[in-house]
Write an enzyme that holds these catalytic residues in place. Structure first.
Site, PDB file in Angstrom:
ATOM      1  N   CYS A   1      54.334  31.749  -6.590  1.00 37.68           N
ATOM      2  CA  CYS A   1      55.166  31.639  -5.464  1.00 37.68           C
ATOM      3  C   CYS A   1      55.549  30.054  -4.982  1.00 37.68           C
ATOM      4  CB  CYS A   1      54.843  32.221  -4.103  1.00 37.68           C
ATOM      5  SG  CYS A   1      54.463  34.149  -4.663  1.00 37.68           S
TER       6      CYS A   1
ATOM      7  N   HIS B   1      56.041  29.972   2.547  1.00 41.53           N
ATOM      8  CA  HIS B   1      54.924  29.782   1.914  1.00 41.53           C
ATOM      9  C   HIS B   1      54.823  28.352   1.405  1.00 41.53           C
ATOM     10  CE1 HIS B   1      52.194  31.985  -1.393  1.00 41.53           C
ATOM     11  NE2 HIS B   1      51.451  31.286  -0.450  1.00 41.53           N
TER      12      HIS B   1
END
Length: 571
Positions: free
Chosen positions: A105, A161
């Site tokens: 990610c 993130h």
């Protein structure tokens, strides 16, 4: 001869007529002047109004990032999943069939938003953990910042993130006018709650820089994020350029989905695969709703929609990358080759496939250029402007991709400088693509091929035959990806001269790498010290003390330091 009285009357009549005519002329002049001024005023007003409402020549940019969608997990790649809207948009646009991202990610998101490889931002190892005092380095100029410079309104909805340990790391401090979404890598789709470890739990839904408690209504995040996007489109002026970054939580674990979507997949016996399929179909419906809103509110005709997954699928969580090798978290093709397409009325060659080599870092220079922005040399970008490759079918300017060099990942036991011909220590995890060739060193990650039947209740013989033993003592692999996209034939022993060339390329890249940013966790990050919310905990003055304390603790074997920390509660 007329009598004197009659002559006098005639003179008076003439004077009266002349007076009337003169007065009428004055009135005409005044009326004309008034009307002329009104006309001038109206023209000036209309011109100003037209300038305000003048359609932008800069395209609206909508970047949609799916989370953990496997290469096979879309209808047009042969999946059993129902994705009619994604399939249609891709078919009417340009499918990107040689497109690469990163295997996990944070790296993909950081490279998208900076246009730079991980080795140049210090994020080359793993992801940013919730408790780490770490974020995308502040000296990187982000994509939304560049777009704001040329007049764009910038909005982010979904998963960030990229770190949040201090306020300057938050999305609204990195170029976005508005932010609505989560800061962490995953969480409950309905409750927006996440535990990083036992007792370290908190709420993770934010609007701007504050917890969005008022939105805690148990709405599934895919649906909630889509509605937020519709609201943004409804309130923005489509004559002004818009950048919308929609980073869905779906289809990352946990596997949660409204029950009505499960009805489509009763035939799938594997429960994980069934839930995952339903999540993909819900995502497909969301993409359609976003597209309809773009059309309804006047954006579509001047828009560019980019769709991408952030990494490969995770078979243990229902994802499939078949027929590619490997999975999320690996440098095999199944971890880094992504689903991607561009849909836009502005494309010259619609309904085509793009087989040019593309990477997620390429979106930064491509989109800034389309937005009529400037790409300064001091940005030190690793991406290329690939719009002509996508839109016109021109050759890609990209000739290689550094997939990554991770110097602190677990070392391969059989790796050595000797195995790397004295050029490279093959114990180090690294991967690079140059032209047709791909080289991997160290431990690339889980290397099996997972065929569709692996998701049946019982494993098949074929599934067992697809497994690969790690008892081969290898630390170098070479593949011709063009001829062998499934990485079945290792050519490292047959072509040692090519191995050496790619190792030299790796070594050259490594000389430009910055130190890895991967600090130990900070106990001050505990949401219970922050009102039960995951959010910034680190102040510039006290934060330095906190980080030093953790570093010293690690150095001293984890002994407790007697440094007193001031804990400030964020409201």
């Amino acid at each position: 001869m007329a009598p004197f009285g009659l002559l006098q009357l005639n003179a008076l009549a003439r004077m009266f007529v002349l007076g009337v005519l003169a007065g009428f002329s004055v009135v005409i002049v005044l009326i004309y002047g008034y009307l002329s001024w009104e006309n001038l005023h109206s023209r000036v007003h209309n011109r100003a109004e037209n300038e305000i409402n003048k359609p932008t020549s800069q395209p609206h940019i909508i970047f949609i990032l799916a989370d953990d969608q496997g290469f096979r997990d879309v209808g047009y790649h042969g999946s059993e999943f129902k994705t009619p809207n994604i399939d249609r948009l891709a078919a009417e646009g340009v499918k990107l069939e040689n497109y690469y991202v990163q295997p996990i990610c944070t790296p993909s998101r950081s490279q998208f938003i900076t246009g730079r490889y991980q080795i140049h931002t210090g994020l080359q190892h793993s992801i940013i953990r919730p408790t780490q005092p770490n974020c995308l380095p502040l000296d990187n100029v982000t994509l939304p910042q560049k777009l704001k410079d040329v007049g764009y309104s910038t909005h982010m909805v979904g998963k960030w993130h990229l770190g949040f340990y201090k306020r300057n790391c938050m999305p609204t401090q990195r170029g976005f006018d508005t932010f609505f979404g989560s800061l962490l890598g995953s969480g409950d789709y309905y409750k927006h709650f996440k535990c990083d470890s036992p007792g370290i739990c908190g709420y993770d839904l934010h609007e701007g820089e504050n917890a969005a408690w008022e939105h805690d209504n148990g709405i599934y995040s895919t649906i909630m994020y889509t509605q937020k996007v519709v609201d943004i489109l409804a309130s923005h002026n489509p004559r002004k350029p818009l950048f919308l970054y929609l980073a869905f939580q779906a289809v990352h674990s946990p596997l949660q989905v409204p029950s009505k979507y499960l009805e489509h997949y009763k035939s799938i016996t594997n429960l994980h695969r069934r839930k995952y399929a339903a999540m993909v179909t819900c995502l497909d419906e969301a993409i359609n709703n976003v597209t309809l809103a773009l059309k309804k509110y006047g954006y579509y005709d001047n828009s560019i929609i980019v769709y991408s997954s952030d990494n490969g699928g995770q078979p243990m969580a229902g994802g499939s990358n078949w027929p590619l090798r490997g999975s999320k978290g690996t440098y095999w093709e199944g971890g880094i080759r992504a689903v991607g397409f561009v849909h836009s009325p502005l494309l010259l060659n619609k309904g085509t496939l793009c087989r040019g080599l593309l990477h997620i870092t390429d979106w930064y220079p491509t989109l800034v250029t389309l937005a009529e922005g400037q790409l300064d040399e001091d940005l030190l970008l690793d991406g290329y402007d690939v719009w002509e490759t996508i839109s016109e079918g021109m050759p890609s300017p990209r000739l290689d991709i550094l997939h990554n060099i991770d110097p602190i990942y677990t070392k391969a036991k059989n790796g050595s400088w000797q195995a790397g011909y004295g050029i490279w220590n093959t114990a180090i995890q690294a991967a690079i693509r140059v032209g047709d060739w791909k080289l991997l060193t160290g431990i690339p990650g889980y290397s099996d091929w997972v065929p569709p039947q692996a998701f049946c209740g019982l494993m098949t013989n074929r599934w067992h035959k697809e497994r690969v033993s790690w008892d081969l003592g290898k630390s170098v692999w070479l593949f011709n990806i063009t001829a062998d996209p499934y990485e079945r034939v290792d050519l490292s022993l047959r072509y040692p001269h090519i191995v050496k060339q790619l190792l030299l390329k790796l070594a050259k890249y490594n000389k430009t790498a910055v130190p890895v940013r991967y600090p130990p966790k900070d106990t001050s990050s505990n949401p219970q010290l922050n009102g039960g919310v995951w959010g910034p905990w680190y102040k510039d003055d006290e934060g330095k003390n906190s980080l030093v304390t953790n570093l010293l603790s690690k150095k001293n074997g984890g002994q407790k330091m007697k440094t007193k920390k001031k804990l400030k509660k964020k409201v």
